[in-house]
Enzyme design. Structure first.
Site, PDB file in Angstrom:
ATOM      1  N   GLU A   1      74.959 -36.278 -47.900  1.00  0.00           N
ATOM      2  CA  GLU A   1      76.144 -34.978 -47.352  1.00  0.00           C
ATOM      3  C   GLU A   1      77.707 -35.233 -47.080  1.00  0.00           C
ATOM      4  O   GLU A   1      78.029 -34.504 -46.601  1.00  0.00           O
ATOM      5  CB  GLU A   1      74.892 -33.684 -47.162  1.00  0.00           C
ATOM      6  CG  GLU A   1      75.250 -32.762 -46.560  1.00  0.00           C
ATOM      7  CD  GLU A   1      74.427 -32.049 -45.840  1.00  0.00           C
ATOM      8  OE1 GLU A   1      74.189 -31.569 -44.491  1.00  0.00           O
ATOM      9  OE2 GLU A   1      74.059 -30.507 -46.500  1.00  0.00           O
TER      10      GLU A   1
ATOM     11  N   GLY B   1      74.144 -30.441 -38.431  1.00  0.00           N
ATOM     12  CA  GLY B   1      72.569 -29.973 -38.986  1.00  0.00           C
ATOM     13  C   GLY B   1      72.564 -31.472 -39.347  1.00  0.00           C
ATOM     14  O   GLY B   1      71.193 -32.240 -39.006  1.00  0.00           O
ATOM     15  N   ARG B   2      72.790 -32.447 -40.291  1.00  0.00           N
ATOM     16  CA  ARG B   2      71.987 -33.985 -41.017  1.00  0.00           C
ATOM     17  C   ARG B   2      71.965 -34.550 -39.744  1.00  0.00           C
ATOM     18  O   ARG B   2      70.806 -35.545 -40.063  1.00  0.00           O
ATOM     19  CB  ARG B   2      72.681 -34.034 -42.183  1.00  0.00           C
ATOM     20  CG  ARG B   2      74.093 -34.539 -41.689  1.00  0.00           C
ATOM     21  CD  ARG B   2      74.681 -34.757 -42.792  1.00  0.00           C
ATOM     22  NE  ARG B   2      76.255 -34.969 -42.849  1.00  0.00           N
ATOM     23  CZ  ARG B   2      77.308 -34.200 -42.171  1.00  0.00           C
ATOM     24  NH1 ARG B   2      77.409 -33.178 -42.155  1.00  0.00           N
ATOM     25  NH2 ARG B   2      78.574 -34.205 -42.534  1.00  0.00           N
TER      26      ARG B   2
ATOM     27  N   HIS C   1      56.113 -50.652 -58.771  1.00  0.00           N
ATOM     28  CA  HIS C   1      55.547 -50.668 -60.196  1.00  0.00           C
ATOM     29  C   HIS C   1      56.228 -49.440 -60.915  1.00  0.00           C
ATOM     30  O   HIS C   1      55.769 -48.394 -61.683  1.00  0.00           O
ATOM     31  CB  HIS C   1      53.713 -50.172 -60.512  1.00  0.00           C
ATOM     32  CG  HIS C   1      53.240 -51.783 -59.318  1.00  0.00           C
ATOM     33  ND1 HIS C   1      52.658 -52.761 -60.544  1.00  0.00           N
ATOM     34  CD2 HIS C   1      53.512 -51.588 -57.760  1.00  0.00           C
ATOM     35  CE1 HIS C   1      52.624 -53.311 -59.465  1.00  0.00           C
ATOM     36  NE2 HIS C   1      52.686 -53.248 -58.181  1.00  0.00           N
TER      37      HIS C   1
ATOM     38  N   LYS D   1      56.699 -60.518 -58.653  1.00  0.00           N
ATOM     39  CA  LYS D   1      54.760 -60.519 -58.375  1.00  0.00           C
ATOM     40  C   LYS D   1      54.950 -61.861 -58.274  1.00  0.00           C
ATOM     41  O   LYS D   1      54.332 -62.502 -56.981  1.00  0.00           O
ATOM     42  CB  LYS D   1      53.981 -60.650 -59.818  1.00  0.00           C
ATOM     43  CG  LYS D   1      53.794 -59.481 -59.689  1.00  0.00           C
ATOM     44  CD  LYS D   1      52.598 -58.791 -60.463  1.00  0.00           C
ATOM     45  CE  LYS D   1      52.695 -56.940 -61.044  1.00  0.00           C
ATOM     46  NZ  LYS D   1      52.202 -57.130 -62.218  1.00  0.00           N
TER      47      LYS D   1
ATOM     48  N   GLU E   1      66.916 -19.936 -47.059  1.00  0.00           N
ATOM     49  CA  GLU E   1      65.078 -20.413 -46.626  1.00  0.00           C
ATOM     50  C   GLU E   1      64.566 -19.789 -45.683  1.00  0.00           C
ATOM     51  O   GLU E   1      63.810 -19.258 -46.046  1.00  0.00           O
ATOM     52  CB  GLU E   1      65.217 -21.453 -47.337  1.00  0.00           C
ATOM     53  CG  GLU E   1      66.255 -21.866 -48.874  1.00  0.00           C
ATOM     54  CD  GLU E   1      67.412 -22.013 -48.579  1.00  0.00           C
ATOM     55  OE1 GLU E   1      68.107 -21.734 -47.623  1.00  0.00           O
ATOM     56  OE2 GLU E   1      67.709 -22.647 -49.826  1.00  0.00           O
TER      57      GLU E   1
ATOM     58  N   LYS F   1      69.583 -24.756 -36.593  1.00  0.00           N
ATOM     59  CA  LYS F   1      71.179 -24.615 -36.296  1.00  0.00           C
ATOM     60  C   LYS F   1      71.273 -23.382 -36.074  1.00  0.00           C
ATOM     61  O   LYS F   1      71.581 -23.367 -35.134  1.00  0.00           O
ATOM     62  CB  LYS F   1      71.633 -25.715 -36.376  1.00  0.00           C
ATOM     63  CG  LYS F   1      73.002 -25.466 -35.977  1.00  0.00           C
ATOM     64  CD  LYS F   1      73.866 -26.952 -36.843  1.00  0.00           C
ATOM     65  CE  LYS F   1      75.416 -26.258 -36.196  1.00  0.00           C
ATOM     66  NZ  LYS F   1      76.262 -27.831 -36.597  1.00  0.00           N
TER      67      LYS F   1
HETATM   68  O1  F6P Z   1      73.923 -25.925 -46.364  1.00  0.00           O
HETATM   69  C1  F6P Z   1      72.897 -27.239 -45.869  1.00  0.00           C
HETATM   70  C2  F6P Z   1      72.604 -27.372 -44.343  1.00  0.00           C
HETATM   71  O2  F6P Z   1      73.926 -26.702 -43.254  1.00  0.00           O
HETATM   72  C3  F6P Z   1      72.630 -28.389 -43.661  1.00  0.00           C
HETATM   73  O3  F6P Z   1      73.500 -29.693 -42.877  1.00  0.00           O
HETATM   74  C4  F6P Z   1      71.229 -28.672 -42.800  1.00  0.00           C
HETATM   75  O4  F6P Z   1      71.125 -29.795 -41.912  1.00  0.00           O
HETATM   76  C5  F6P Z   1      70.671 -27.304 -43.292  1.00  0.00           C
HETATM   77  O5  F6P Z   1      72.162 -26.897 -44.350  1.00  0.00           O
HETATM   78  C6  F6P Z   1      70.236 -26.302 -42.749  1.00  0.00           C
HETATM   79  O6  F6P Z   1      71.016 -25.031 -41.412  1.00  0.00           O
HETATM   80  P1  F6P Z   1      70.062 -24.943 -40.841  1.00  0.00           P
HETATM   81  O7  F6P Z   1      69.325 -25.646 -39.217  1.00  0.00           O
HETATM   82  O8  F6P Z   1      71.408 -24.573 -39.814  1.00  0.00           O
HETATM   83  O9  F6P Z   1      69.071 -23.837 -40.557  1.00  0.00           O
END
Ligand code: F6P
Length: 508
Positions: A335, A256-257, A366, A468, A208, A202
């Site tokens: 979150e 984002g979530r 299990h 079970k 990362e 977003k």
């Molecule tokens: O750090 C949390 C967050 O902002 C989440 O809400 C979001 O889904 C995720 O990082 C990834 O964010 P982006 O889509 O901006 O890379």
């Protein structure tokens, strides 16, 4: 400025606090005998059936929870959300993920502008692009069609699409972790010439995702030359040498979530399920609280966490296709609700939010179910599907593999609610020294959600033993009902209702 009052100062909260003592005197074994109560605790919408009769709640509890919702101005807050008001006060933004799946002719405004046409422009653009990729008319730098997809993203930009992925006929991989092993696993066996990389972010600033995107850009350009990026990479923004035509917009009014219905989820997946999400949005906006499935689920969570003091919730889909559902809910719920202060910044003197975890049944049975049956009390959300996507009937068998799975879905909630007493064990001639080990206290809450089918529209040791044996009873019932048309008998009202619905709907 908004007054800094807390919901726990409202009368309905205090009333519920006092009511906890009444509930402590009850046992689900007795509550389940009250047919009127059980019937009132079943809600149907759009083919979906919610049965929350195995919650540690009475009809009086529910009335008090509805009053709490009123005191919290829930209806007004729902309307303000759909009205595009800036209810995300810390970021001064609208919260409009509902606009992502609104019908084309709907009007949903943020800051005075109807955002629905913009949403549909992006959806149309995605449809056009994904059809070209699927049909093979969109080719890579060396003229070959793209058959595999790597989606790069993290958090909601990974968990959301992963939870709902359905990659018919092509490999769809997800690269989230910055651990180079994740890169290696993703590219192993794939050819850059035939791979499409979708950068899902977003903000386009998440460390990362940016590093992984640069790594795969290098993978493509070192094999095919820098100009190949335009043919092999798409994203939500026009960066990275990505063709502006293949940049699919995203808006700050989507958290984002909650991005699964945006280009984040739809881009690597399909345009399906927006309709289903829209249907439940309309239900959430208009249904009275006592018939409103999202509101009921929310209120029951508040009851379990903030009043009964249960810290966790297990999410247990009886569907392998939903194996990534629990991590998705983990993010959406933890979150969102993992807060220590109120919206006005006042420290909360009570627990909000729960620890979500889960695994598809029967696998979880299990593993960690032992603790849920005889150890700590963890409210469970069971999710079952009437019609399997892949029905398997072994030669000569009436009870399908799916029936076997569903026998467990029906049996576990009753095993948790009823348990097994020392008296019952004595009657079964269980050796005295084993009685403490084989006793189940019961009175462990759960709810069951039965969905008609899983399509884009809709989405242990001793402890194991009781579940079970109950599953065996269900399996027998399914067999005799299917072969001899025998009525469902010997189960409580709630399980009878669920079994009847399953038998009727699965034999259509
Ligand atoms: O750090 C949390 C967050 O902002 C989440 O809400 C979001 O889904 C995720 O990082 C990834 O964010 P982006 O889509 O901006 O890379």
């Amino acid at each position: 400025m908004a007054s800094k009052t807390l919901i726990c100062d409202a009368e309905p909260w205090k009333d519920l606090k006092a009511h906890v003592e009444d509930i402590k005197k009850t046992h689900l074994r007795d509550l389940m005998n009250d047919q009127e109560r059980c019937q009132s605790m079943m809600v149907e919408f759009d083919g979906m059936l919610l049965d929350y009769s195995r919650q540690r709640a009475t009809l009086a509890t529910m009335d008090k929870l509805y009053k709490l919702a009123e005191a919290a101005s829930l209806k007004n807050k729902i309307n303000r959300m759909y009205g595009g008001e800036h209810i995300n006060s810390t970021e001064n933004r609208s919260v409009l993920h509902v606009a992502l799946r609104a019908p084309r002719d709907a009007v949903i405004c943020s800051d005075g502008k109807n955002v629905v046409p913009d949403v549909w422009n992006v959806l149309d653009k995605i449809k056009h692009f994904s059809e070209k990729v699927r049909s093979g008319s969109w080719v890579g730098a060396t003229g070959k069609s793209l058959k595999d997809v790597i989606a790069i993203g993290i958090g909601g930009s990974f968990l959301d699409p992963e939870a709902v992925e359905s990659s018919k006929g092509r490999q769809l991989r997800f690269l989230a972790n910055v651990d180079p092993i994740d890169v290696a696993r993703n590219i192993t066996g794939l050819n850059p010439e035939t791979t499409l990389v979708v950068v899902v972010s977003k903000t386009f600033t998440t460390a990362e995702t940016m590093l992984n995107a640069r790594t795969l850009r290098e993978w493509i350009s070192s094999a095919l030359g820098p100009s190949a990026v335009a043919k092999h990479m798409v994203a939500l923004v026009e960066k990275f040498g990505i063709d502006p035509n293949n940049a699919f917009a995203f808006w700050d009014w989507v958290g984002g979530r909650y991005s699964v219905c945006s280009a984040v989820g739809v881009l690597p997946l399909s345009l399906q399920f927006l309709k289903g999400a829209s249907s439940i949005d309309q239900h959430f906006q208009s249904a009275p609280f006592e018939k409103n499935i999202p509101v009921l689920l929310g209120l029951l969570s508040v009851w379990n966490v903030s009043f009964l003091g249960y810290p966790a919730r297990a999410i247990l889909p009886y569907s392998q296709a939903l194996e990534k559902f629990a991590p998705h809910i983990q993010q959406v719920s933890m979150e969102s609700n993992g807060k220590g202060v109120s919206i006005d910044g006042v420290p909360l003197p009570y627990e909000a939010g729960e620890i979500d975890f889960g695994e598809p049944g029967t696998n979880g049975q299990h593993s960690f179910y032992q603790l849920i049956h005889q150890g700590r009390v963890i409210p469970c959300d069971f999710i079952g599907i009437v019609k399997s996507q892949q029905p398997v009937y072994l030669k000569g068998e009436v009870v399908s593999n799916h029936d076997e799975l569903m026998s467990n879905f029906f049996a576990q909630p009753d095993a948790l609610a009823y348990g097994k007493t020392a008296e019952q064990l004595l009657k079964e001639n269980v050796a005295e020294h084993l009685i403490p080990h084989k006793t189940f206290s019961g009175n462990r809450p759960s709810l069951s959600l039965l969905l008609p089918s899983l399509n884009a529209y809709n989405i242990g040791q001793w402890g194991v033993e009781l579940g079970k044996s109950l599953a065996t009873q269900v399996r027998k019932q399914l067999h005799t009902s299917r072969t001899k048309g025998e009525p469902v008998e010997g189960f409580n009202f709630s399980t009878t209702t669920l079994l009847k619905k399953y038998l009727e709907a699965s034999s259509d």
